[in-house]
Design an enzyme around this catalytic site. Structure first.
Site: not given
Ligand code: COA
Length: 334
Positions: A122, A261, A291
């Site tokens: 990215c 980004h 993204n």
């Molecule tokens: N829909 C519904 N629930 C979802 C889900 C979806 N698409 N994806 C994950 N969940 C669930 C998980 O399973 C978890 O459930 P659990 O508590 O029963 O285990 C719950 O939602 C919380 O997940 P969590 O990982 O704590 O959520 P979060 O607030 O950290 O958000 C992301 C997850 C992926 C959105 C976040 O971590 C993120 O944006 N990270 C950076 C990713 C990124 O930008 N990557 C590219 C960088 S270049």
């Protein structure tokens, strides 16, 4: 300490043309509800994303890269035959080799251009712009076409709700050349391979060549530790943005537009806070595209300019973060 470069006005490199292309097919959060166990409310509240674009089967990264490139060359009034350097930043090339840039070169008719791909996930378009700037500063190359292009939909595990909701396909492009006013004032890049396992695709390379086993284990899809990526992304992007502002001997209040980004609205908000950049100066279009990895910063810059958010003389900070890990930023005067 990450190396940072500054350049006197006499040798500044800037953008002389921008282009972008996103495929017409829209995949909304409601569409995703039919594929995986997710919902619009979860996706919007955790990421800010409402919809993303995906290519039709058979459309490649070079296809959409060429469409963005045509726009950028036209805007720069540059004949492809006069192009000296062509860099495609992508994590989703058409093939492992030849480079996607060579495929694009042939289709553009840019036969004099030196071509290579740049792999920084990215951070790709920011890395490619800084790389091109270095080539152009030597005077050996007169101009460069930078394309950030991704067909991530081919590398996403559409059964994994924690990743498939985040990404989209698209391409952004810019032509760079020496400029008499404005241009790039400061740059910053960094990498940390010790955290490579936070975001990676294990299969298809020399470590896990394609095999029945690699396919059965879904190794040819992106894998991510979202929570950890989130934390590092905030710290690295904010600190990098602060460094370029400081190195350009400016203050955050002198920056008219911040083009991060477009990964996640919560990451962007946290970066803005940590870098003391007011949120109203932060450009976002992730709600429409998700993204798009290496394409993200250039698509955002293109739309910010089209919408009149960035105007002549403005100081713009572009900052990126990606797998590797990699991060980088540049401060340019439009
Ligand atoms: N829909 C519904 N629930 C979802 C889900 C979806 N698409 N994806 C994950 N969940 C669930 C998980 O399973 C978890 O459930 P659990 O508590 O029963 O285990 C719950 O939602 C919380 O997940 P969590 O990982 O704590 O959520 P979060 O607030 O950290 O958000 C992301 C997850 C992926 C959105 C976040 O971590 C993120 O944006 N990270 C950076 C990713 C990124 O930008 N990557 C590219 C960088 S270049």
């Amino acid at each position: 300490m990450t190396p940072v470069s500054r350049h006197p006005p006499s040798r500044r490199i800037g953008i002389i043309g921008l282009g972008m292309h996103v495929p017409p097919k829209v995949l909304t959060n409601s569409d995703l509800e039919k594929i995986v166990d997710t919902n619009d409310e979860w996706i919007q509240s955790r990421t800010g994303i409402r919809e993303r674009r995906v290519v039709e089967p058979g459309t490649t990264t070079s296809d959409i890269a060429c469409l963005a490139a045509h726009d950028a060359l036209k805007a720069a009034q540059l004949d492809p035959r006069d192009l000296d350097l062509l860099i495609v930043a992508t994590a989703t090339p058409d093939m492992l080799f030849p480079s996607t840039s060579c495929l694009v070169q042939h289709r553009l008719g840019a036969s004099a251009a030196v071509c290579f791909d740049l792999s920084a996930a990215c951070s790709g378009s920011v890395f490619a712009m800084v790389t091109a700037q270095q080539y152009l500063l030597t005077g050996r190359y007169r101009n460069a076409l930078i394309i950030g292009a991704e067909v991530l939909s081919s590398f996403i595990d559409w059964t994994d709700r924690s990743t498939c909701v985040l990404f989209g396909d698209g391409a952004g492009a810019c032509v760079m050349a020496p400029v008499k006013r404005g241009g790039i004032l400061a740059t910053d890049m960094g990498s940390d391979g010790s955290a490579a396992s936070l975001l990676y695709m294990p299969g298809g390379g020399s470590k896990h060549p394609p095999s029945h086993r690699s396919v059965d284990q879904r190794m040819h899809f992106l894998r991510m530790n979202g929570g950890e990526v989130f934390k590092v992304a905030v710290r690295r992007m904010a600190d990098s943005a602060k460094r370029v502002v400081k190195q350009a001997t400016l203050k955050p209040e002198h920056v008219e537009c911040f083009i991060p980004h477009q990964a996640n609205i919560r990451i962007i908000e946290a970066v803005a806070k940590r870098a003391a950049l007011p949120l109203e100066k932060v450009y976002m279009n992730l709600q429409r595209y998700g993204n798009t990895s290496a394409a993200s910063n250039l698509i955002a810059l293109y739309e910010a300019v089209q919408e009149g958010v960035v105007t002549r003389g403005d100081h713009v900070v572009m900052v990126a973060f990606g797998a590797g890990l990699t991060w980088g930023s540049l401060l340019l005067q439009w």
